[in-house]
Write a protein that holds these residues in place. Structure first.
Motif, PDB file in Angstrom:
ATOM      1  N   TYR A 230      28.250  42.245  45.212  1.00 40.03           N
ATOM      2  CA  TYR A 230      28.679  43.563  45.687  1.00 40.03           C
ATOM      3  C   TYR A 230      30.171  43.559  46.041  1.00 40.03           C
ATOM      4  CZ  TYR A 230      23.620  44.363  46.286  1.00 40.03           C
ATOM      5  OH  TYR A 230      22.268  44.478  46.086  1.00 40.03           O
ATOM      6  N   SER A 231      30.619  42.483  46.693  1.00 36.60           N
ATOM      7  CA  SER A 231      32.035  42.391  47.072  1.00 36.60           C
ATOM      8  C   SER A 231      32.932  42.470  45.844  1.00 36.60           C
ATOM      9  CB  SER A 231      32.314  41.085  47.827  1.00 36.60           C
ATOM     10  OG  SER A 231      31.654  41.053  49.069  1.00 36.60           O
ATOM     11  N   VAL A 232      32.586  41.718  44.814  1.00 41.71           N
ATOM     12  CA  VAL A 232      33.383  41.699  43.593  1.00 41.71           C
ATOM     13  C   VAL A 232      33.364  43.066  42.918  1.00 41.71           C
ATOM     14  CG1 VAL A 232      33.609  40.664  41.301  1.00 41.71           C
ATOM     15  CG2 VAL A 232      33.084  39.219  43.266  1.00 41.71           C
ATOM     16  N   GLN A 233      32.222  43.725  42.945  1.00 44.55           N
ATOM     17  CA  GLN A 233      32.140  45.066  42.362  1.00 44.55           C
ATOM     18  C   GLN A 233      33.059  46.030  43.106  1.00 44.55           C
ATOM     19  OE1 GLN A 233      27.948  46.001  42.482  1.00 44.55           O
ATOM     20  NE2 GLN A 233      27.449  44.580  40.814  1.00 44.55           N
ATOM     21  N   PHE A 234      33.089  45.934  44.438  1.00 43.36           N
ATOM     22  CA  PHE A 234      34.000  46.770  45.222  1.00 43.36           C
ATOM     23  C   PHE A 234      35.454  46.510  44.821  1.00 43.36           C
ATOM     24  CE2 PHE A 234      30.798  46.879  48.936  1.00 43.36           C
ATOM     25  CZ  PHE A 234      30.286  48.100  48.513  1.00 43.36           C
ATOM     26  N   LEU A 235      35.792  45.235  44.729  1.00 44.02           N
ATOM     27  CA  LEU A 235      37.174  44.859  44.426  1.00 44.02           C
ATOM     28  C   LEU A 235      37.585  45.283  43.024  1.00 44.02           C
ATOM     29  CD1 LEU A 235      36.947  43.391  47.107  1.00 44.02           C
ATOM     30  CD2 LEU A 235      37.984  41.389  46.052  1.00 44.02           C
ATOM     31  N   ASP A 236      36.658  45.207  42.080  1.00 42.88           N
ATOM     32  CA  ASP A 236      36.978  45.568  40.707  1.00 42.88           C
ATOM     33  C   ASP A 236      37.245  47.071  40.554  1.00 42.88           C
ATOM     34  OD1 ASP A 236      36.888  42.996  39.801  1.00 42.88           O
ATOM     35  OD2 ASP A 236      34.856  43.106  38.997  1.00 42.88           O
ATOM     36  N   LYS A 237      36.786  47.863  41.522  1.00 38.80           N
ATOM     37  CA  LYS A 237      37.031  49.306  41.486  1.00 38.80           C
ATOM     38  C   LYS A 237      38.332  49.684  42.197  1.00 38.80           C
ATOM     39  CE  LYS A 237      32.101  50.520  41.462  1.00 38.80           C
ATOM     40  NZ  LYS A 237      31.000  51.117  42.271  1.00 38.80           N
ATOM     41  N   ALA A 238      38.880  48.740  42.949  1.00 39.06           N
ATOM     42  CA  ALA A 238      40.062  49.032  43.762  1.00 39.06           C
ATOM     43  C   ALA A 238      41.349  48.749  42.996  1.00 39.06           C
ATOM     44  CB  ALA A 238      40.024  48.210  45.044  1.00 39.06           C
ATOM     45  N   GLU A 239      42.410  49.435  43.390  1.00 36.53           N
ATOM     46  CA  GLU A 239      43.723  49.211  42.800  1.00 36.53           C
ATOM     47  C   GLU A 239      44.428  48.068  43.534  1.00 36.53           C
ATOM     48  OE1 GLU A 239      45.148  50.753  40.227  1.00 36.53           O
ATOM     49  OE2 GLU A 239      43.428  52.077  39.876  1.00 36.53           O
ATOM     50  N   GLY A 240      45.211  47.294  42.800  1.00 36.70           N
ATOM     51  CA  GLY A 240      46.066  46.290  43.424  1.00 36.70           C
ATOM     52  C   GLY A 240      45.391  44.997  43.823  1.00 36.70           C
ATOM     53  N   ILE A 241      44.202  44.752  43.308  1.00 33.45           N
ATOM     54  CA  ILE A 241      43.494  43.506  43.644  1.00 33.45           C
ATOM     55  C   ILE A 241      44.014  42.386  42.748  1.00 33.45           C
ATOM     56  CG2 ILE A 241      41.265  42.330  43.716  1.00 33.45           C
ATOM     57  CD1 ILE A 241      41.593  44.432  45.861  1.00 33.45           C
TER      58      ILE A 241
END
Length: 401
Positions: A230-241
């Motif tokens: 879930y954490s990785v999925q959140f990060l993959d949707k965010a800008e600037g990761i």
């Protein structure tokens, strides 16, 4: 077992003239003529020469499976260090006091930002890390100026805020460890933000499992482990990761022996960032108070890390982490041989067994004392006997920051 897709940021194209031992090559991207290539580690100079002779001009490497980055950082850490970051500032007592106030202010602001972030995720909103990055810049500056102040704050915890404070503390400990290893400032900042974001997926885990006061059943543990995904999925949707932020989130539960999760990575599949993240995450979890257990002392947590060194954890990095934190970490409550209790407030790198302490309590008289700061390296009458738990004496260390 679900497999997390690798971010494209984990790959890098490298000209053949820049190829290094330890790089894990997954594809040829530029070539002369037809080349039959099998992915693998560049393990010798002969392999480099062979690739050149075959007409290879450029290759794609997988940073998460490469060993060259880790060897470079551990054997020659100065190569990743900006000149202005090599010397820690020497401060007067007044400047130290001001830096502690600034650290406290930043920590309080970071807690507010972290709480807002977790609330946003619970509401299904996309993560905006711009405020976190701005805060991380200031926190990195504070860590370089007075690392002891930030580490002290990581030892102060409140009830019922484990998820928020664990992520914040992991971020600060990662940044401080990165400073100790003399990584670049950008890497240190990414480590800090990665720590802040590494457990965001836990907002998707049911509270009855996340806060269960006891051992999880096998079925419950399967659900708990999904927080990484879930954490990785959140990060993959965010800008600037960045790839470092993502690696912290994706790999902090992996183990050298391959018995970690979610992908069961092992050995050379775990890069330096992955190995650092595992050590820091476990250390903070072991030393945290939970609703169902009292956090252990840092020295006990060090013992557990050493027991797992070479199997679960990178042995070299475990030893370096302990040196970074100090034998008596900042925020530890120690009992002196005179029967007084003292709070460790500064480390002495030259004499690690003799930190700077703040004497606060008498165990013989069972009462508080007038606060006195003592550098044990310069004091011949006081000596540490052992580490004690603040709760054993009903002491709240936060009031002595």
């Amino acid at each position: 077992m679900s497999v997390l897709p690798l971010s494209t940021e984990n790959y890098q194209n490298v000209a053949i003239r820049d190829i290094k031992l330890g790089m894990f090559v997954i594809a040829v991207t530029k070539q002369k003529g037809d080349i039959h290539f099998k992915p693998g580690m560049v393990s010798s100079e002969a392999t480099c020469r062979s690739l050149q002779s075959m007409g290879v001009l450029e290759v794609k490497i997988d940073l998460t499976r490469s060993k060259h980055q880790q060897e470079t950082l551990l054997e020659n850490p100065e190569s990743n260090l900006a000149p202005e970051e090599q010397v820690q500032e020497i401060m007067t007592p007044t400047e130290k006091k001001e830096s502690r106030k600034q650290a406290q202010k930043l920590y309080a602001e970071a807690k507010i930002l972290q709480t807002k972030l977790l609330d946003a995720l619970k509401n299904g909103e996309v993560v905006d890390i711009a405020p976190l990055e701005a805060m991380a810049d200031e926190m990195v500056d504070s860590i370089f100026k007075n690392p002891d102040a930030m580490i002290f704050l990581s030892r102060i915890r409140e009830k019922d805020t484990y998820l928020m404070e664990h992520s914040l503390n992991v971020g600060m400990l990662l940044a401080n460890f990165g400073r100790y290893l003399k990584l670049s400032r950008q890497t240190i900042k990414d480590l800090l933000v990665g720590g802040l974001l590494h457990d965001t997926g836990k907002v998707m885990v049911p509270d009855e499992i996340l806060h269960k006061p006891g051992r999880l059943t096998p079925d419950e543990f399967v659900i708990m482990k999904k927080h990484v995904e879930y954490s990785v999925q959140f990060l993959d949707k965010a800008e600037g990761i960045s790839s470092i932020m993502r690696t912290v989130a994706a790999n902090h539960h992996e183990r050298l022996d391959g018995l970690g999760y979610p992908r069961g990575l092992k050995g050379l599949e775990l890069c330096l960032i992955s190995r650092i993240s595992t050590i820091v995450d476990v250390f903070d979890a072991l030393t945290a108070d939970r609703c169902y257990k009292k956090g252990m002392q840092a020295t006990q947590a060090f013992h557990i890390l050493l027991q797992g060194a070479g199997t679960q954890f990178d042995e070299t990095l475990v030893k370096q982490f302990i040196k970074c934190m100090g034998i008596y970490p900042i925020g530890s409550l120690v009992k002196l041989k005179t029967g007084k209790l003292a709070l460790v407030i500064e480390s002495n790198t030259e004499t690690p067994l003799q930190p700077v302490v703040k004497i606060i309590y008498s165990t013989t008289g069972q009462h508080y004392l007038d606060v006195k700061i003592v550098d044990l390296a310069r004091n011949t009458t006081e000596e540490i006997e052992n580490v004690v738990h603040p709760k054993a004496y009903g002491i709240d260390i936060s009031q002595f920051f």
